[in-house]
Design an enzyme around this catalytic site. Structure first.
Site, short mmCIF file in Angstrom:
data_model
loop_
_atom_site.label_atom_id
_atom_site.label_comp_id
_atom_site.label_asym_id
_atom_site.label_seq_id
_atom_site.Cartn_x
_atom_site.Cartn_y
_atom_site.Cartn_z
N HIS A 1 0.84 -1.20 0.00
CA HIS A 1 0.00 0.00 0.00
C HIS A 1 0.88 1.25 0.00
O HIS A 1 1.65 1.48 0.93
CB HIS A 1 -0.92 -0.02 1.22
CG HIS A 1 -1.95 -1.11 1.12
ND1 HIS A 1 -2.39 -1.84 2.19
CD2 HIS A 1 -2.60 -1.60 0.03
CE1 HIS A 1 -3.28 -2.73 1.78
NE2 HIS A 1 -3.42 -2.61 0.46
N GLU B 1 0.80 -4.70 11.09
CA GLU B 1 0.35 -3.32 10.94
C GLU B 1 1.18 -2.54 11.95
O GLU B 1 0.98 -2.67 13.17
CB GLU B 1 -1.15 -3.17 11.28
CG GLU B 1 -2.08 -3.94 10.36
CD GLU B 1 -2.43 -3.22 9.07
OE1 GLU B 1 -1.88 -2.12 8.82
OE2 GLU B 1 -3.23 -3.77 8.29
N GLU C 1 1.69 3.74 2.98
CA GLU C 1 2.17 3.23 4.26
C GLU C 1 3.69 3.35 4.33
O GLU C 1 4.43 2.36 4.34
CB GLU C 1 1.64 1.80 4.46
CG GLU C 1 0.11 1.81 4.53
CD GLU C 1 -0.55 0.44 4.35
OE1 GLU C 1 0.17 -0.57 4.35
OE2 GLU C 1 -1.79 0.41 4.21
N ASN D 1 -3.15 -5.81 -2.30
CA ASN D 1 -3.47 -6.76 -1.22
C ASN D 1 -4.91 -7.29 -1.29
O ASN D 1 -5.46 -7.79 -0.33
CB ASN D 1 -3.22 -6.13 0.14
CG ASN D 1 -2.89 -7.18 1.20
OD1 ASN D 1 -2.34 -8.24 0.88
ND2 ASN D 1 -3.25 -6.90 2.45
N HIS E 1 2.58 -3.63 6.85
CA HIS E 1 1.62 -2.54 6.57
C HIS E 1 1.64 -1.55 7.73
O HIS E 1 2.34 -1.74 8.70
CB HIS E 1 0.19 -3.11 6.45
CG HIS E 1 -0.04 -3.93 5.23
ND1 HIS E 1 -0.80 -3.51 4.17
CD2 HIS E 1 0.41 -5.16 4.88
CE1 HIS E 1 -0.83 -4.42 3.22
NE2 HIS E 1 -0.09 -5.45 3.63
N ARG F 1 -3.28 4.46 -2.28
CA ARG F 1 -3.13 3.13 -1.68
C ARG F 1 -2.73 2.06 -2.70
O ARG F 1 -1.91 1.20 -2.46
CB ARG F 1 -4.45 2.75 -1.00
CG ARG F 1 -4.58 1.29 -0.56
CD ARG F 1 -5.95 1.09 0.09
NE ARG F 1 -6.30 -0.31 0.24
CZ ARG F 1 -6.14 -1.02 1.36
NH1 ARG F 1 -5.59 -0.47 2.42
NH2 ARG F 1 -6.52 -2.27 1.42
O1 0X9 Z 1 -6.65 -4.19 4.39
C1 0X9 Z 1 -5.49 -4.56 4.27
O2 0X9 Z 1 -5.03 -4.92 3.19
C2 0X9 Z 1 -4.60 -4.60 5.50
N1 0X9 Z 1 -4.79 -3.44 6.30
S1 0X9 Z 1 -4.35 -1.97 5.77
O3 0X9 Z 1 -4.88 -1.00 6.67
N2 0X9 Z 1 -2.78 -1.85 5.82
O4 0X9 Z 1 -4.80 -1.81 4.43
C3 0X9 Z 1 -4.94 -5.80 6.33
C4 0X9 Z 1 -4.97 -7.10 5.61
C5 0X9 Z 1 -4.94 -8.31 6.50
N3 0X9 Z 1 -6.19 -8.51 7.15
C6 0X9 Z 1 -6.43 -9.59 7.95
N4 0X9 Z 1 -5.50 -10.51 8.12
N5 0X9 Z 1 -7.59 -9.66 8.54
ZN ZN Z 2 -1.77 -1.77 4.05
#
Ligand code: 0X9
Ligand code: ZN
Length: 605
Positions: free
Chosen positions: A172, A376, A175, A247, A300, A230
């Site tokens: 992303h 994260e 980030e 992602n 992330h 993003r």
């Molecule tokens: O939404 C995403 O791709 C990730 N969060 S972000 O805020 N960096 O965009 C999280 C993805 C992983 N989610 C889970 N494992 N539940």
């Molecule tokens: Zn992310």
């Protein structure tokens, strides 16, 4: 004239300034709010206004949003509650840029981590690290949609077949801390390799692949044009909206509906199909080529979480216990580094996040069998900086990420470490590197058998502690092509097929090796003087049970009338009927094919 020139220079300066960096421009008069609650009706209106969801929760109850005044007016008008988190987003972004301008030139050593870095600066840093280190190589994962190289480092201290882990930042674009943290990880592992025996030992056991920016185009775009971009920058056919959420583009529950959208304008756009995003496809190809990949960290921000598989369902994986134990260990390490609290979970982490379909670590787990986790990083909230973690906290986040990743290295290394001596009581077939834990029982005996290339009949005078044939032959499994017993059963190491089962005392076996090797077998000696073996009419595969060489003639003297012939691996024969002895001696480690006229019970004299 002079004044004109000065004016021109000043104008040029502002021109360059304003064109060098416009990533705050979309945020003129933009504010950040946290919505009290989100109903489907409100969501429809917000989507029409094209608001940016910061937490990217598709259906969060109280999302954090970037909004313009028109949206605030609408919310006010309809008395929809919200809290204002940021009243001047543009200045926040501009301040960050000023910091980069001010600190950017200080690049030496740890100063590199005092401010955020551009794509070019990261490329330079990676090249510099590779140039100066003997254990790091630059790796090339192919090009982005806009033809920027996706580059990383491979840390390899020598040796093959070691377990490997893969760590990437910046799927992303916005980030930015993830780029700093993964570069820091490579930089500091390499530095500590030379100064810290513990790190040296770890890197001697595990290969580490680190790719700080898997989304170069998006990253550059977040620096030049839109700070909160993003996705990647791939054009979408028949749409003016650009980009796929990398992602969401992986082939693990792809387009499964958890925090996904099929609209190319959405921040969580899944793409045309799994791996339609060039960057995801290229990184996938590279990851598939890594031998022995055990773990993956997808870095992330923000929220301060560690997320284990799966992310697309609440169900637990078949490896849940180990997933949780490693996840907890990493989470504790992140938390303890600077006493900043991180939370671990699988699925939606008990509501701390949300489920997400098509994510990269789930693909690593489902398709590569590698334990894939999402970090994260800091901060926990928008209030603490959100995607713009204050520069004074960059180093803290980097250290946390480093400590967390170290736990994964330790975990991966443990798999490879163990007692590699086949003669030891605690010999570990799966260990590739000896950790000094071998224990020997001194009352046991062992036999060393030198085996040539090609076919050979072998036997042992030892009763192995672990009689399973594949375990007995594990030390030479690399060279072993196949083993046959006297009744046509086989053991095929390549297919992990052991049709022979246990090694039987008194039996010899035919085996075939790619090249010569030495086998050592440990256990109790077979008491050959009391050991009766049955030689049946026809062919037998007979073991030699004495621990020293002896003559053929006295050995078979008592049964010579029943013996048709005795043959060794190299084709020499003993034919009692003709008083012909081409064999001479019986040798420990060798086995013999014996053809009997009738069945007799035999004991070595
Ligand atoms: O939404 C995403 O791709 C990730 N969060 S972000 O805020 N960096 O965009 C999280 C993805 C992983 N989610 C889970 N494992 N539940
Ligand atoms: Zn992310």
């Amino acid at each position: 004239m002079v004044i004109k020139k000065i004016c021109a220079v000043i104008l040029l300066f502002f021109f360059i300034q304003s064109h060098a960096q416009n990533n705050s421009r979309p945020y003129e008069n933009a504010r950040v709010i946290k919505l009290g609650s989100l109903t489907p009706e409100i969501e429809t209106v917000l989507n029409a206004y094209q608001v940016t969801y910061l937490s990217c929760r598709a259906h969060s109850d109280s999302p954090e949003l970037i909004v313009k005044d028109e949206v605030l007016h609408w919310l006010n008008h309809h008395q929809i509650p919200y809290t204002l988190l940021e009243k001047d987003l543009k200045s926040k972004i501009e301040r960050e840029y000023q910091h980069m301008l001010k600190m950017g030139k200080r690049r030496d050593g740890e100063s590199w981590y005092l401010t955020y870095r551009t794509y070019e600066e990261v490329q330079d840093k990676l090249s510099e690290i590779a140039r100066e280190s003997s254990i790091a190589d630059l790796i090339d994962l192919g090009l982005s949609f806009e033809n920027r190289p996706i580059t990383g480092l491979r840390l390899n201290t020598g040796g093959t077949d070691k377990p490997a882990i893969f760590i990437n930042g910046c799927q992303h674009a916005r980030e930015w801390i993830t780029v700093m943290a993964s570069t820091f990880l490579a930089d500091h592992l390499i530095y500590n390799y030379n100064t810290d025996v513990f790190i040296q030992n770890l890197l001697d056991h595990v290969d580490v692949y680190i790719v700080p920016i898997v989304n170069p185009d998006g990253y550059v775009y977040s620096h030049t044009t839109d700070r909160y971009w993003r996705k990647n920058r791939q054009l979408n056919p028949s749409s003016s909206c650009v980009g796929t959420d990398l992602n969401r583009n992986w082939d693990a529950d792809w387009n499964g509906g958890e925090s996904t959208s099929t609209s190319s304008c959405s921040d969580v756009y899944v793409g045309e199909e799994a791996f339609s995003a060039v960057e995801a496809q290229n990184v996938k190809n590279y990851m598939e080529s890594i031998p022995n990949l055990k773990g993956h960290l997808d870095i992330h921000s923000y929220s301060a979480l560690v997320l284990g598989p799966w992310g697309y369902t609440h169900q637990i994986t078949p490896d849940h216990e180990e997933v949780v134990s490693l996840g907890t260990a990493m989470n504790d390490a992140l938390t303890d580094a600077n006493e900043y609290s991180y939370t671990f979970g699988t699925g939606d982490a008990n509501g701390a996040l949300y489920l997400a379909s098509g994510t990269m670590p789930d693909w690593s787990y489902d398709s590569l069998g590698a334990f894939g986790y999402t970090y994260e990083l800091r901060p926990q909230t928008w209030g603490e900086g959100g995607f713009e973690l204050p520069e004074s906290k960059i180093k803290l986040a980097c250290e946390e990420n480093y400590q967390g990743a170290l736990e994964m290295l330790i975990w991966a290394a443990q798999d490879a470490m163990g007692c590699t001596n086949p003669v030891a009581l605690n010999f570990d077939v799966h260990a590739t590197l000896d950790d000094g834990s071998c224990e020997f029982n001194m009352s046991l005996d062992s036999q060393m058998i030198i085996l040539p290339q090609g076919w050979r009949i072998f036997s042992t005078y030892i009763q192995p502690t672990e009689p399973q044939l594949d375990l007995v032959l594990a030390p030479i499994s690399e060279e072993l092509i196949m083993v046959k017993n006297g009744i046509g059963s086989a053991y095929l190491p390549e297919y992990s097929y052991n049709g022979i089962g246990d090694l039987v005392d008194g039996q010899a076996y035919q085996l075939k090796l790619k090249s010569s090797d030495t086998l050592s077998i440990r256990g109790m000696k077979i008491p050959h003087k009391n050991f009766e073996m049955l030689l049946t009419e026809g062919w037998n595969m007979m073991a030699y049970l004495c621990d020293s060489v002896s003559d053929v003639l006295p050995a078979f003297d008592l049964i010579r009338d029943q013996v048709h012939l005795v043959k060794s691996s190299d084709g020499s024969v003993y034919l009692p009927e003709f008083n012909y002895d081409g064999l001479g001696k019986l040798t420990p480690g060798e086995g013999y094919q014996v053809k009997m006229r009738s069945t007799v019970s035999f004991t070595y004299p």
